[in-house]
Design an enzyme around this catalytic site. Structure first.
Site, PDB file in Angstrom:
ATOM      1  N   PHE A   1       9.718  12.366 -69.333  1.00 24.17           N
ATOM      2  CA  PHE A   1      10.880  11.528 -69.640  1.00 24.17           C
ATOM      3  C   PHE A   1      12.042  12.284 -70.274  1.00 24.17           C
ATOM      4  O   PHE A   1      12.771  11.738 -71.101  1.00 24.17           O
ATOM      5  CB  PHE A   1      10.457  10.352 -70.539  1.00 24.17           C
ATOM      6  CG  PHE A   1       9.134   9.763 -70.160  1.00 24.17           C
ATOM      7  CD1 PHE A   1       8.945   9.219 -68.903  1.00 24.17           C
ATOM      8  CD2 PHE A   1       8.069   9.784 -71.038  1.00 24.17           C
ATOM      9  CE1 PHE A   1       7.722   8.690 -68.527  1.00 24.17           C
ATOM     10  CE2 PHE A   1       6.840   9.263 -70.676  1.00 24.17           C
ATOM     11  CZ  PHE A   1       6.655   8.714 -69.420  1.00 24.17           C
ATOM     12  N   CYS A   2      12.244  13.539 -69.886  1.00 16.90           N
ATOM     13  CA  CYS A   2      13.315  14.363 -70.460  1.00 16.90           C
ATOM     14  C   CYS A   2      13.267  14.361 -71.989  1.00 16.90           C
ATOM     15  O   CYS A   2      14.309  14.371 -72.656  1.00 16.90           O
ATOM     16  CB  CYS A   2      14.685  13.891 -69.972  1.00 16.90           C
ATOM     17  SG  CYS A   2      15.140  14.534 -68.357  1.00 16.90           S
ATOM     18  N   ALA A   3      12.048  14.338 -72.513  1.00 19.38           N
ATOM     19  CA  ALA A   3      11.847  14.433 -73.963  1.00 19.38           C
ATOM     20  C   ALA A   3      10.569  15.237 -74.185  1.00 19.38           C
ATOM     21  O   ALA A   3       9.632  14.785 -74.844  1.00 19.38           O
ATOM     22  CB  ALA A   3      11.748  13.045 -74.584  1.00 19.38           C
TER      23      ALA A   3
ATOM     24  N   CYS B   1      12.535  14.148 -64.790  1.00 19.09           N
ATOM     25  CA  CYS B   1      12.639  13.625 -66.160  1.00 19.09           C
ATOM     26  C   CYS B   1      12.776  12.120 -66.139  1.00 19.09           C
ATOM     27  O   CYS B   1      11.814  11.400 -66.279  1.00 19.09           O
ATOM     28  CB  CYS B   1      13.842  14.252 -66.859  1.00 19.09           C
ATOM     29  SG  CYS B   1      13.653  16.012 -67.182  1.00 19.09           S
TER      30      CYS B   1
END
Length: 460
Positions: A361-363, A458
């Site tokens: 999730f781009c985290a 992501c």
């Protein structure tokens, strides 16, 4: 209150096992569906579409006036101060990169390791104080206080900026924005809020929170027309070189000098995405009323129901940073012991018509913190809800998930990097215009020839 209605809501989609089912979108955190009211507003203005600030025709006058009116709708939605500037951008990532570009040369940045990459990476060209994942809201305040005190004893030093998400795109947990702003103020620091995940679920209140900047995206606000906004104090933005150099950002140009316009025009070079800005403003007006008239309470009730039903699935673990009683928007991330997240996501879509999200999730730093090393390939499943979701939708999803956990998929799938795809995939593409069909076929050919690296995708 005008109720949000959605374009394509309950549209029929094909299944790999045969037949069709009404689709269920539970991936609002990546991209929310388009609101019908937003689509209708864009359709209404299209006959009057013309150049903004660049023409003498009547359509140009109409669009120029509406472009500036759109800023006021966005300003009201953000709860901004009268002197805050509203700069139209492509999305939250664009907004935060713009702000990073505009920081004073001596500015130090303070942020947590929990952020989406859009609020993690733009600051890396600066002196960055990266704070660890806090154990709770009180710990977050203490970490920030200690970091600011250590970096600037006695409140002195150069300029400082604190950056934080309004709500986590992984866990949905709402951050104590107003309290963090009070800590920042004690040390003369400014604060910027990545509101990409918060804005569609909670009212924004820049003035009441005493924050300096807010960024958000239209495509998460039921307005997928390619626009976002950065709202905040104009002084740093007016002092910075233009984000893009070009027409519309200047007052006068000769071969030796350029007189740049103040913000917002200073950072909006080129012909603006007027239709996107108009769509964003329309969505802001809709949500400004809806979030204050029952939408928040309805989402809280459905999120609690989702968690209760997930708790009944063996081996399933919901991931969160803080105590389960802490407020969250309608986003829940989980793993199921012994089940590959990507396979669960693929089977939910292909066999049940249910869209969720899988990955990091781009985290990536936060997901690694939550899952630990090696678990489930470092990936998880995320379910996110919004307007139009019902109790029956929650039950349909958890029933389908429970069946997959108990019996496994009914179809065969192959791994393509971080993704799983049906093998074979007999689902026909939708009947679209000739050009769209050609583009879909080209995309299919590219996908068959290119393998996505693990974790590359992501999404919100």
């Amino acid at each position: 209150m005008e109720k949000l209605t959605l374009v394509g809501d309950r549209q029929w989609v094909p299944l790999v096992t045969g037949g069709e089912v009404r689709r269920l979108d539970l991936d609002y955190a990546a991209t929310a569906p388009c609101a019908a009211q937003v689509r209708d507003a864009v359709d209404e203005i299209l006959p009057w579409y013309g150049s903004v600030h660049r023409g003498d025709g009547f359509p140009s006058a109409v669009c120029t006036e509406l472009q500036e009116a759109c800023r006021e709708s966005v300003r009201a939605f953000a709860g901004a101060r009268p002197d805050d500037t509203v700069i139209f951008t492509r999305n939250t990532t664009d907004s935060l990169n713009l702000l990073a570009h505009a920081l004073p040369a001596d500015c130090e940045v303070f942020g947590f390791a929990t952020e989406h990459h859009a609020n993690l990476l733009p600051w890396e060209r600066r002196a960055v104080h990266r704070l660890p994942v806090p154990e709770g809201p009180a710990h977050a305040l203490a970490l920030l206080d200690a970091a600011l005190a250590s970096a600037a004893p006695g409140g002195g030093g150069g300029s400082r900026l604190v950056t934080v998400a309004g709500a986590s795109n992984v866990t949905g947990e709402v951050w104590p924005v107003a309290e963090l702003a009070r800590v920042a103020r004690r040390y003369g620091a400014r604060i910027a809020v990545d509101a990409a995940q918060l804005a569609a679920h909670r009212p924004l209140d820049m003035s009441g929170w005493d924050v300096d900047y807010v960024a958000f995206s239209g495509h998460k606000l039921y307005a997928p027309y390619g626009a976002g906004a950065l709202v905040g104090r104009p002084d740093w933005l007016d002092a910075a070189a233009p984000y893009l150099a070009g027409g519309g950002a200047t007052r006068h140009v000769d071969l030796q000098t350029v007189d740049w316009a103040p913000s917002p025009q200073r950072h909006e070079a080129g012909s603006p995405n007027f239709l996107g800005n108009y769509a964003l403003a329309t969505a802001c007006e809709l949500l400004h009323a809806s979030l204050r008239s029952g939408l928040v309470e309805e989402e809280e009730r459905l999120t609690a129901l989702l968690e209760r039903e997930l708790a009944g699935i063996p081996g399933l673990r919901v991931h969160r940073m803080w105590d389960e009683r802490h407020p969250r928007v309608g986003t829940v991330t989980f793993t199921v012991r012994g089940h590959e997240p990507g396979l669960l996501s693929a089977a939910l879509s292909a066999e049940h018509g249910i869209a969720v999200r899988t990955g990091r999730f781009c985290a990536h730093p936060l997901v690694k913190h939550l899952l630990g090393d090696g678990q489930d390939g470092g990936n998880a499943v995320r379910v996110s809800i919004g307007a139009g979701i019902t109790e029956q939708d929650i039950s349909d999803f958890t029933w389908a998930l429970a069946g997959l956990v108990e019996r496994g998929p009914a179809w065969s799938y192959r791994a393509e990097g971080a993704r799983f795809v049906p093998d074979p995939d007999p689902r026909p593409m939708p009947e679209l215009s000739h050009g769209a069909r050609v583009r879909l076929r080209a995309a299919e050919r590219r996908e068959r020839s290119v393998r996505t690296p693990v974790g590359a995708a992501c999404g919100g």
